[in-house]
Scaffold this motif. Structure first.
Motif, PDB file in Angstrom:
ATOM      1  N   TYR A 189      -0.827  -7.711  -5.622  1.00 35.15           N
ATOM      2  CA  TYR A 189      -1.257  -6.400  -4.998  1.00 35.15           C
ATOM      3  C   TYR A 189      -2.206  -5.639  -6.129  1.00 35.15           C
ATOM      4  N   ASN A 190      -3.353  -5.223  -6.013  1.00 34.85           N
ATOM      5  CA  ASN A 190      -3.711  -4.278  -6.989  1.00 34.85           C
ATOM      6  C   ASN A 190      -4.202  -3.048  -6.457  1.00 34.85           C
ATOM      7  N   PRO A 191      -3.292  -2.024  -7.026  1.00 31.89           N
ATOM      8  CA  PRO A 191      -3.495  -0.497  -6.375  1.00 31.89           C
ATOM      9  C   PRO A 191      -4.594  -0.091  -6.719  1.00 31.89           C
ATOM     10  N   ARG A 192      -5.401  -0.352  -7.532  1.00 30.59           N
ATOM     11  CA  ARG A 192      -6.735   0.215  -7.789  1.00 30.59           C
ATOM     12  C   ARG A 192      -7.680   0.065  -6.617  1.00 30.59           C
ATOM     13  N   THR A 193      -7.783  -1.063  -6.214  1.00 26.89           N
ATOM     14  CA  THR A 193      -8.668  -1.517  -5.122  1.00 26.89           C
ATOM     15  C   THR A 193      -7.918  -1.534  -3.601  1.00 26.89           C
ATOM     16  N   ASN A 194      -6.655  -1.276  -3.650  1.00 27.31           N
ATOM     17  CA  ASN A 194      -5.828  -1.254  -2.571  1.00 27.31           C
ATOM     18  C   ASN A 194      -5.869  -2.637  -1.724  1.00 27.31           C
ATOM     19  N   SER A 195      -5.839  -3.619  -2.479  1.00 29.09           N
ATOM     20  CA  SER A 195      -6.174  -4.917  -1.429  1.00 29.09           C
ATOM     21  C   SER A 195      -5.393  -6.049  -2.401  1.00 29.09           C
ATOM     22  N   MET A 196      -5.197  -7.009  -1.715  1.00 29.95           N
ATOM     23  CA  MET A 196      -4.785  -8.329  -2.430  1.00 29.95           C
ATOM     24  C   MET A 196      -5.594  -9.167  -3.177  1.00 29.95           C
ATOM     25  N   LYS A 224       1.051  -1.248  -0.089  1.00 33.89           N
ATOM     26  CA  LYS A 224       0.144   0.005  -0.218  1.00 33.89           C
ATOM     27  C   LYS A 224       0.914   1.307   0.135  1.00 33.89           C
ATOM     28  N   ALA A 225       2.088   1.114   0.853  1.00 32.71           N
ATOM     29  CA  ALA A 225       2.589   2.268   0.695  1.00 32.71           C
ATOM     30  C   ALA A 225       3.507   2.777  -0.449  1.00 32.71           C
ATOM     31  N   MET A 226       3.768   1.545  -1.285  1.00 34.31           N
ATOM     32  CA  MET A 226       4.754   1.679  -2.682  1.00 34.31           C
ATOM     33  C   MET A 226       3.887   1.921  -3.757  1.00 34.31           C
ATOM     34  N   GLY A 227       2.835   1.210  -3.620  1.00 31.58           N
ATOM     35  CA  GLY A 227       1.810   1.413  -4.588  1.00 31.58           C
ATOM     36  C   GLY A 227       1.887   0.227  -5.798  1.00 31.58           C
ATOM     37  N   TYR A 228       2.724  -0.927  -5.186  1.00 28.59           N
ATOM     38  CA  TYR A 228       2.948  -2.050  -6.126  1.00 28.59           C
ATOM     39  C   TYR A 228       3.059  -3.250  -5.157  1.00 28.59           C
ATOM     40  N   ALA A 229       2.982  -4.265  -5.647  1.00 27.99           N
ATOM     41  CA  ALA A 229       3.466  -5.572  -4.635  1.00 27.99           C
ATOM     42  C   ALA A 229       4.676  -5.730  -4.261  1.00 27.99           C
ATOM     43  N   VAL A 230       4.834  -5.749  -2.874  1.00 28.90           N
ATOM     44  CA  VAL A 230       6.028  -6.057  -2.251  1.00 28.90           C
ATOM     45  C   VAL A 230       5.625  -7.076  -1.199  1.00 28.90           C
ATOM     46  N   TYR A 231       6.760  -8.147  -1.466  1.00 25.43           N
ATOM     47  CA  TYR A 231       6.495  -9.484  -0.827  1.00 25.43           C
ATOM     48  C   TYR A 231       7.539  -9.503   0.491  1.00 25.43           C
ATOM     49  N   ASP A 232       7.199 -10.452   1.358  1.00 22.69           N
ATOM     50  CA  ASP A 232       8.063 -10.448   2.624  1.00 22.69           C
ATOM     51  C   ASP A 232       8.980 -11.618   2.318  1.00 22.69           C
ATOM     52  N   GLU A 233      10.188 -11.175   1.944  1.00 24.49           N
ATOM     53  CA  GLU A 233      11.338 -11.961   1.359  1.00 24.49           C
ATOM     54  C   GLU A 233      11.935 -12.745   2.571  1.00 24.49           C
ATOM     55  N   SER A 234      11.905 -12.132   3.765  1.00 26.34           N
ATOM     56  CA  SER A 234      12.272 -12.975   4.978  1.00 26.34           C
ATOM     57  C   SER A 234      11.653 -14.214   5.257  1.00 26.34           C
ATOM     58  N   ASN A 235      10.657 -14.152   4.655  1.00 29.50           N
ATOM     59  CA  ASN A 235       9.707 -15.657   4.994  1.00 29.50           C
ATOM     60  C   ASN A 235       9.370 -16.176   3.404  1.00 29.50           C
ATOM     61  N   ALA A 236      10.524 -16.174   2.737  1.00 30.71           N
ATOM     62  CA  ALA A 236      10.289 -16.545   1.428  1.00 30.71           C
ATOM     63  C   ALA A 236       9.651 -17.942   1.190  1.00 30.71           C
ATOM     64  N   TYR A 237       8.675 -18.392   0.395  1.00 26.61           N
ATOM     65  CA  TYR A 237       8.367 -19.781   0.219  1.00 26.61           C
ATOM     66  C   TYR A 237       7.856 -20.505   1.601  1.00 26.61           C
ATOM     67  N   SER A 238       7.225 -19.504   2.301  1.00 22.23           N
ATOM     68  CA  SER A 238       6.762 -20.024   3.534  1.00 22.23           C
ATOM     69  C   SER A 238       5.227 -20.535   3.623  1.00 22.23           C
ATOM     70  N   GLU A 239       4.383 -19.899   2.929  1.00 22.96           N
ATOM     71  CA  GLU A 239       2.809 -19.900   2.844  1.00 22.96           C
ATOM     72  C   GLU A 239       2.509 -20.927   1.769  1.00 22.96           C
ATOM     73  N   ARG A 240       1.927 -22.081   2.318  1.00 23.73           N
ATOM     74  CA  ARG A 240       1.475 -23.191   1.291  1.00 23.73           C
ATOM     75  C   ARG A 240       0.266 -22.743   0.934  1.00 23.73           C
TER      76      ARG A 240
END
Length: 810
Positions: free
Chosen positions: A785-792, A727-743
């Motif tokens: 991330y969809n900047p138009r709807t400001n949501s995932m 939301k702060a950057m206006g484009y998708a930012v991923y949590d690289e510190s938890n890479a490939y952790s969400e199944r």
């Protein structure tokens, strides 16, 4: 590109009407009862023609008993006229050679059957007991007799028979143990947890670039294959511990062979399917020559419909592509053949977010926030000369050139409060062009019944011209990621000695070496395998080892780093990535038509590029995205490992039905520069495929068949989206510190194919519908991330979609 099944059914109805019209045109013609089966028989190692070989054709239709045969002439050729239509098995026997059996040979009225058969010499003297090995059947024996583990052959009929394969070798291979697909939009395959970029594609011995439409330099797949099953011959697919003649790959090998055209009779083919309108021709150049040609051309079906003004449910996002496959064959002597072959294709599409339906959430192939314009084209041409220079030595030389050109332009969109696009600006652009000159020389020498030596060299000279930049219009700046024009050469050499102790034990040892002149890196790789066939040949135990190395992607080597106002190539000295692979295999031929196979493996991966700073990034996950990853200042300090167990239960086509059940249980882990062990992007942990089919004879000359496939793949691990940062950057930012952790939840899909074949006087008509994702399962494609709807936003894969097909040969 939104798929709407209701609109897509319009295509099905149109094709059904075409079938009805064709049936009306040919329906009154009398149905023939026979066709010709012919071919050539040669020695497996020297390719010398075998004289006096007995070839017998037996019907596989339960209600029909027929048998006919012939013997080969001085050039190894045989001809069997008057073979009844339907499915047959071909049995080949010769004194001093192991018998061979080719199952499921389809004899139709529209096309002669032309077979190319190789035989292996008995290792024991004639007075000794001959072991009848069921393991020599065509369905499991690879063209390359050095592939003792993790290999199998496939033929064009399988690419058309399997539900969901739609004539694509990659999608067909996704049914095999150790292989995972799971991406409906593309045919990239994951072999034993490895990145798809670790695949090697060969055509007629040439190392070739990505042979898929909408492909890219950093992938080995695409939405539509350029390889046409109408020109393919029997080919090999390998998944690990390869023989020494395959190099610069760590995942798998597609060793594609093209068939020769009919050198006695001209034959034509017309085909209409969702993948394209096709036309094919083959035959002799003249009645006085044994030289032949086979050529197939295809143009995208949706492109034709667009030109006709038909809306097929994709809006303006219409894929346009065309391709050409060909092979020309010129016998130069009894023991020599010159062939010219090639493949070429181009593809383009405009993914227009400016015309997207904002109320829909199933736009899998584009984004509502950008207009994208990808383009891809490739051309491959080669000349091969093969000759048996003596009764014991065979030589094959192949020279070729391949070209790829990939470009992408993306425009960001600016919308007003009513969500209308009011302006757009260039966001990024890229151009990636390569021209590769290749040479492959292979020799095979048979010293005696027990010993043979296979050796060769390969040289690939690549000219690369890359440019990529990101544009930041709000601050009037840009960042150049790649800007290079350079040449590099990869030299490879190999040798393998194979020794057959007796009919039970075989052993081979070899080495593969490669040298990359871009950074003066070299590697020497040992390869070895042993095989034991106890008793009467119904069981086979094999053990194989391979040390494998692969260069990094050229886009990785040429990634640029800005330092003191200078652009530096900080990845240029990256070493090869290395994989040590150990495979144990067991096969049991329960009956002549039923096979059980189990393989276990362990792979240790080292020298994986990672960042110098502490991070989760590793090049082991490359290929998960379509475009190049512009990571610079990388070092070869990453590692990983893959291990697993694979089971296959297969019943070859007989008495009207077949089935294939495969199961793969595996684990795939890696470590980045942060030293934390994580799941790789491809660690789905399990793949289960259940595939089967049945054919019914309705009446003479008319056949109905059905094939069903059910696939379950473990959910992939994704890197979680950092919503607040996005939301702060206006484009998708991923949590690289938890890479490939969400199944994600498991992938599930069911495909059903129904086909009809009608034999006419001098032609054969085939019609089928492949009902893909029959249960309309919602499989996760990605989270963004969809900047138009400001949501995932969760993007889902292909819903239920029918794929029709019509083919006529005459």
């Amino acid at each position: 590109m939104n798929h709407h099944p209701g609109r897509a059914m319009i295509i099905v109805l149109i094709l059904l009407m075409l079938v009805v019209l064709m049936s009306s045109a040919f329906g009154q013609a009398p149905i023939p009862s026979t066709q010709t089966v012919r071919g050539r028989v040669t020695d497996a190692i020297t390719q010398i023609p075998l004289i006096g070989v007995s070839v017998r054709v037996d019907s596989e239709v339960p209600s029909e008993v027929s048998r006919s045969g012939a013997v080969t002439d001085e050039e190894g050729n045989f001809r069997i006229a008057g073979v009844s239509l339907g499915r047959h098995s071909v049995t080949i026997t010769y004194i001093g050679y192991e018998p061979a059996v080719i199952r499921d040979v389809i004899v139709t009225s529209g096309k002669e059957v032309v077979l190319s058969i190789v035989m292996t010499e008995h290792v024991e003297a004639l007075e000794e007991v001959v072991i009848a090995s069921d393991a020599q059947e065509d369905q499991t024996t690879t063209n390359n007799d050095l592939a003792m583990v993790s290999g199998r052959s496939f033929n064009p009929d399988e690419t058309k028979r399997y539900a969901g394969a739609i004539g694509d070798p990659s999608r067909m291979a996704a049914n095999y143990a150790g292989v995972a697909g799971g991406n409906d939009a593309r045919n990239d395959i994951v072999v034993r947890g490895n990145s798809p970029t670790g695949m090697l594609w060969q055509m007629e011995g040439l190392n070739i670039p990505n042979p898929n439409h909408f492909g890219s330099l950093v992938s080995t797949g695409g939405p539509v294959s350029m390889l046409n099953p109408n020109t393919l011959g029997k080919s090999d697919f390998l998944t690990g511990a390869f023989p020494a003649q395959y190099g610069n790959a760590t995942a798998g090998v597609f060793d594609i062979r093209l068939r020769n055209g009919n050198n006695e009779r001209r034959e034509l083919m017309g085909q209409i399917g969702f993948n394209g309108f096709e036309f094919g021709a083959e035959g002799p150049f003249s009645s006085k020559s044994k030289a032949s040609y086979v050529v197939n051309y295809r143009y995208s079906t949706l492109g034709v419909f667009k030109a006709l003004g038909l809306n097929v449910g994709t809006g303006n996002n219409v894929p346009l592509y065309q391709d050409l496959n060909f092979k020309l064959s010129f016998p130069t002597s009894r023991r020599g053949t010159l062939s010219v072959f090639g493949l070429g294709g181009s593809s383009r599409i405009d993914l227009l977010g400016s015309e997207a339906d904002l109320d829909s959430n199933d736009d899998l192939y584009g984004s509502e926030n950008v207009d994208s314009h990808p383009r891809y084209r490739t051309g491959i041409a080669g000349v091969a000369y093969e000759v048996t220079v003596s009764p014991t030595t065979y030589v094959r030389a192949v020279a070729g050139i391949s070209y790829t050109h990939e470009s992408m332009r993306t425009d960001s969109l600016v919308r007003n409060d009513e969500q209308d696009v009011v302006s757009q600006y260039l966001r990024n652009e890229g151009r990636f062009a390569t021209t590769k000159y290749s040479l492959n020389l292979l020799t095979r020498t048979k010293f005696d019944r027990k010993n043979s030596l296979t050796s060769g060299i390969m040289i690939d000279v690549t000219n690369a011209d890359f440019f990529q930049r990101d544009i930041y219009a709000n601050v009037n700046k840009d960042t150049t990621r790649l800007n290079v024009a350079d040449m590099s050469t990869l030299y490879q050499f190999h040798t393998t000695w194979k020794h057959r102790f007796n009919s039970h034990w075989s052993f081979q040892a070899g080495a593969h070496g490669q040298y990359f002149d871009l950074n003066q890196q070299w590697a020497l790789e040992p390869r070895a395998a042993v095989q034991f066939i106890p008793g009467a040949g119904k069981h086979m135990i094999s053990l194989g080892y391979g040390g494998l190395n692969q260069t990094q992607l050229l886009t990785t080597h040429y990634a640029q780093t800005m330092y003191n106002d200078q652009m530096l190539l900080t990845n240029i000295d990256l070493k090869f990535s290395t994989s040590h692979q150990l495979v144990a295999s067991y096969e049991w031929f329960i009956t002549e038509r039923l096979r059980l196979k189990a393989e276990s493996y362990y792979q240790s991966l080292t020298n994986i590029p990672v960042e110098q700073s502490i991070s989760s990034y590793a090049a082991i996950n490359s290929g998960i995205s379509f475009g190049p990853v512009s990571k610079d200042s990388l070092v070869n300090k990453g590692s990983g490992h893959n291990y697993g167990l694979e089971l296959t239960l297969e019943r070859f086509f007989d008495k009207g039905y077949f089935f294939l059940v495969t199961s793969s249980l595996f684990n795939s882990k890696y470590k980045g520069s942060d030293g934390i062990e994580r799941n790789t992007a491809y660690n789905t942990q399990h793949v289960i495929n259940v595939l089967g089919g049945k054919e019914w004879s309705l009446r003479k000359g008319m056949f109905l068949s059905a094939s069903l496939k059910v696939t379950s793949i473990g959910g992939p691990y994704l890197t979680p989206l950092n919503l607040e940062a996005s939301k702060a950057m206006g484009y998708a930012v991923y949590d690289e510190s938890n890479a490939y952790s969400e199944r994600q939840r498991s992938y599930f899909r069911t495909d059903l194919k129904v086909a009809f074949r009608h034999e006419l006087k001098k032609s054969t008509m085939e019609f089928s519908i492949d009902f893909q994702n029959l249960t309309n399962s919602k499989n996760v494609f990605a989270q963004t991330y969809n900047p138009r709807t400001n949501s995932m936003t969760v993007l889902y894969q292909q819903p239920f979609f029918p794929v029709p097909y019509f083919r006529i040969t005459f």
